[in-house]
Design a protein around this motif. Structure first.
Motif, PDB file in Angstrom:
ATOM      1  N   ILE A   1     -10.256 160.101  52.619  1.00  0.00           N
ATOM      2  CA  ILE A   1      -8.765 160.234  53.023  1.00  0.00           C
ATOM      3  C   ILE A   1      -8.453 159.529  54.356  1.00  0.00           C
ATOM      4  CG2 ILE A   1      -7.544 162.403  53.985  1.00  0.00           C
ATOM      5  CD1 ILE A   1      -9.432 164.253  52.265  1.00  0.00           C
ATOM      6  N   ARG A   2      -9.266 159.413  55.049  1.00  0.00           N
ATOM      7  CA  ARG A   2      -9.224 158.744  56.258  1.00  0.00           C
ATOM      8  C   ARG A   2      -8.589 157.203  56.136  1.00  0.00           C
ATOM      9  NH1 ARG A   2     -10.087 159.694  61.966  1.00  0.00           N
ATOM     10  NH2 ARG A   2      -8.621 157.945  62.984  1.00  0.00           N
TER      11      ARG A   2
ATOM     12  N   THR B   1     -10.770 152.817  63.941  1.00  0.00           N
ATOM     13  CA  THR B   1     -11.507 153.915  62.968  1.00  0.00           C
ATOM     14  C   THR B   1     -11.022 153.665  61.451  1.00  0.00           C
ATOM     15  OG1 THR B   1     -10.869 155.335  64.728  1.00  0.00           O
ATOM     16  CG2 THR B   1     -12.250 156.253  62.862  1.00  0.00           C
ATOM     17  N   ALA B   2      -9.916 153.421  61.424  1.00  0.00           N
ATOM     18  CA  ALA B   2      -9.227 153.175  59.944  1.00  0.00           C
ATOM     19  C   ALA B   2      -9.872 151.972  59.262  1.00  0.00           C
ATOM     20  CB  ALA B   2      -7.739 152.894  60.003  1.00  0.00           C
TER      21      ALA B   2
ATOM     22  N   THR C   1     -13.367 152.942  58.311  1.00  0.00           N
ATOM     23  CA  THR C   1     -13.824 153.712  57.300  1.00  0.00           C
ATOM     24  C   THR C   1     -13.287 153.011  55.755  1.00  0.00           C
ATOM     25  OG1 THR C   1     -11.550 154.652  57.827  1.00  0.00           O
ATOM     26  CG2 THR C   1     -13.496 156.197  58.357  1.00  0.00           C
TER      27      THR C   1
ATOM     28  N   GLY D   1      -7.325 156.439  53.647  1.00  0.00           N
ATOM     29  CA  GLY D   1      -6.050 156.143  52.578  1.00  0.00           C
ATOM     30  C   GLY D   1      -4.830 156.231  53.723  1.00  0.00           C
ATOM     31  N   SER D   2      -5.073 156.441  54.838  1.00  0.00           N
ATOM     32  CA  SER D   2      -4.027 156.332  55.807  1.00  0.00           C
ATOM     33  C   SER D   2      -3.433 154.995  56.157  1.00  0.00           C
ATOM     34  CB  SER D   2      -4.432 156.921  57.197  1.00  0.00           C
ATOM     35  OG  SER D   2      -5.347 155.985  57.551  1.00  0.00           O
ATOM     36  N   MET D   3      -4.211 153.984  55.566  1.00  0.00           N
ATOM     37  CA  MET D   3      -3.870 152.734  55.309  1.00  0.00           C
ATOM     38  C   MET D   3      -2.905 152.305  54.152  1.00  0.00           C
ATOM     39  SD  MET D   3      -6.560 150.110  56.512  1.00  0.00           S
ATOM     40  CE  MET D   3      -8.019 150.615  57.088  1.00  0.00           C
ATOM     41  N   GLY D   4      -2.070 151.225  54.179  1.00  0.00           N
ATOM     42  CA  GLY D   4      -1.542 150.980  52.983  1.00  0.00           C
ATOM     43  C   GLY D   4      -2.194 150.165  52.013  1.00  0.00           C
TER      44      GLY D   4
END
Lengths: 354, 278
Positions: B38-39, B243-244, B247, B41-44
């Protein structure tokens, strides 16, 4: 090919597994090594195969009058069949049997086609050609044993050595397989030695029996010889049930219970205390004395389920013994527990009391 | 049509243990891992792809997976020999050797890293001879491979031991009496029989090596594009508060590892099935 074992001794630590063993197996014979567990029979078989070495300086093993002490098991060309089959689990029946041919050096290795022909021929011989593609885990015990045999035969061994070949099978399969082995041996005529602790198996299958006890050979002879003319007490005991009596030899006669029986010629050397053995089927029972000398006894128990009736008896001197009589005779005499009977030995064996 | 989940049995236990298994795997494995997804997934998707295919990251993948693979292969080979010796022979000090096999399990990995540096660095016990010969172990991919081999050894030995104990000596004797040489017996009988266990040991050692961090950071020198492993890259991203990015790399690594382990498992299943002859 003949096998000659000369003065072989083998120790495992302090335990003497074989004690100066001598033995010769003529070409083409089927010989049984018979004895209780711990008698050294398997050790002897493994030494003949080359899987175990005799104590150094203890003697020699000869194949066809040639010492094989320095020949590795790999080159001895013996077919060894293990008690628990030792099949290769990851290979099919076909691959198991083909193994010995496929590992040959390239020069003497048959081509694929010849290997396949040989394997199928052997599988037909052991009646398993239908199962060539199966894995060992999919076979019954008897089938596995036959695969092991075919695998051993594939390398055209000069002799076949079988360690308790039917030991792990149930009674019925055992009986079938041993008469089958007998027929197979008659057909192939390869010198064979098998180890067993089952006297019936040895008596039925072998040409010659070697009775072993505590690392020593007790007696060597045909099944008839060892069964009817045991030379030692051990052989007498091991090859069937016996009734034992204490007796005394006086002037060529042996006395036991209330009986006096003349000694046979070959037993004349025995003097003084002796042990008398009678096989159950040699004990006759009568309900009347008929005026002849006999031992008085009474019936304790009767087992009538079987080809012969087994009668447990107690003599007037409080000695237990067993008699085996025919069903017919049993019915005519109408024996009941507690009936009073007169028993007489048909045949006795006498050994000096040691 | 109703799908039958299990064979009916009079002995209860399936419901309870299966329920517990699912619960436990969820709490311990699945939920934390999905949080990571999920984390990330915050990126495009484009940005995600850029992060995980950056040259520096690609170099780290190559080193991590390459060195882990080599280490696992080396362990499968030498671990087999160690297991063989421990199962088949008795010798003085056998228990000591047996206990030594577990040491890489027990040591904090940082300690092993320091020990390896002490041996292989320029002034080290072996390094002082190797380096003049042009073999640079510390601060090079070779050092990384050695560290990964060290920590993976127990996995192979411990999984092979029971399999070798299961292999009857009689089977080898049978092969020998049929005329097979020692090498033929090894290649055609022993190795195929213990192959499933060997594959298990191999995949465990490989998985352990891929995730290893502590021992490698000391000996690798952590030079970007050269001796930087993926776990280290993740840590350095975290230290830069990315962090993104961290992950994203974590997720990619997870997927790759999972695919590799699944492949090994399938191979193992295939080998075992062939052996059983289904």
């Amino acid at each position: 090919m003949s096998i000659e074992v000369r003065n072989i001794t083998k120790h495992f630590g302090d335990f003497r597994a074989l004690d100066d063993v001598n033995l010769s197996v003529p070409t083409g014979k089927l010989v049984a090594l018979l004895g209780p567990s711990g008698s050294g029979k398997t050790t002897l078989l493994r030494i003949i195969a080359g899987l175990e070495q005799a104590d150094s300086g203890s003697g020699s093993i000869l194949f066809h009058e040639e010492d094989v002490a320095n020949t590795h098991v790999r080159h001895r060309r013996v077919g060894f069949v293990f008690q628990h089959y030792a099949l290769f689990r990851h290979m099919t029946v076909f691959e198991n049997v083909a193994f010995g041919l496929r590992v040959r050096p390239r020069k003497s290795r048959p081509n694929r086609r010849d290997i396949a022909d040989t394997v199928h021929e052997l599988l037909r011989l052991v009646q398993l050609d239908m199962l060539a593609g199966r894995y060992p885990s999919q076979l019954s015990g008897g089938q596995r044993q036959r695969v092991a045999l075919a695998r051993a035969l594939a390398v055209e061994p000069k002799m076949l050595l079988l360690d308790e070949p039917f030991g792990a099978l149930d009674a019925k399969v055992r009986k079938e397989l041993r008469s089958w082995l007998r027929r197979l041996h008659d057909e192939l005529n390869v010198t064979s030695v098998f180890v067993t602790h089952d006297q019936d198996e040895a008596l039925e299958v072998a040409n010659q029996i070697v009775v072993m006890n505590r690392g020593r050979v007790e007696q060597i002879g045909t099944p008839d010889e060892v069964f009817h003319h045991p030379q030692t007490e051990f052989v007498m005991h091991f090859l069937g049930d016996v009734n034992a009596f204490h007796g005394r030899v006086i002037q060529g006669n042996v006395q036991f219970g209330s009986l006096k029986v003349p000694l046979l010629e070959n037993r004349q050397q025995i003097v003084g205390d002796a042990r008398v053995f009678i096989r159950p089927h040699d004990v006759t029972i009568d309900t009347k004395t008929n005026g002849l000398p006999a031992i008085e006894a009474r019936v304790v128990r009767v087992h009538s389920a079987g080809p012969l009736v087994r009668v447990e008896l107690l003599t007037s001197a409080n000695q237990r013994l067993i008699s085996e009589i025919s069903q017919e005779r049993f019915v005519t005499m109408n024996l009941q527990p507690d009936s009073k009977v007169y028993i007489r030995p048909r045949h006795i064996r006498v050994f000096a009391d040691s | 049509m109703r799908v039958k989940l299990k064979q009916p049995s009079v002995l209860p236990g399936f419901g309870l243990t299966m329920g517990y298994t699912i619960f436990y795997l969820s709490v311990i494995v699945l939920i934390p891992l999905s949080a990571m997804f999920i984390r990330a997934g915050s990126m495009g998707p484009a940005e995600f792809w850029n992060v995980i295919t950056a040259p520096r990251v690609m170099a780290a993948y190559r080193l991590t997976f390459g060195a882990s693979l080599i280490a696992a292969v080396v362990n499968a080979f030498f671990g087999f020999i160690v297991a063989w010796v421990l199962v088949r022979y008795t010798f003085p000090g056998k228990r000591l050797v047996d206990a030594m096999v577990d040491l890489p399990f027990a040591l904090p990995t940082a300690v092993s890293g320091i020990a390896l540096v002490a041996i292989y660095s320029r002034n080290g016990l072996l390094g002082q001879y190797l380096e003049p010969m042009g073999i640079k172990v510390a601060y090079s991919p070779i050092g990384v491979t050695i560290a990964l081999t060290f920590i993976g050894l127990p996995f192979v030995v411990r999984t092979l031991q029971p399999a070798l104990e299961d292999l009857d000596v009689e089977v080898e004797e049978a092969a020998t009496s049929l005329g097979a040489s020692r090498f033929q017996t090894l290649r055609r009988i022993i190795v195929p029989t213990v192959l499933p266990a060997m594959l298990t040991g191999f995949s465990l050692a490989f998985a352990r090596a891929v995730g290893e961090y502590g021992s490698v950071v000391f000996i690798s020198g952590n030079m970007p594009m050269k001796t930087e492993i993926v776990p280290l890259l993740i840590i350095s991203k975290l230290e830069q508060y990315d962090t993104a990015g961290a992950t994203a790399i974590g997720v990619s690594m997870l997927v790759i590892s999972f695919v590799i382990l699944l492949a090994v498992n399938l191979l193992q299943w295939w080998v075992a099935r062939r052996k059983r002859g289904a």
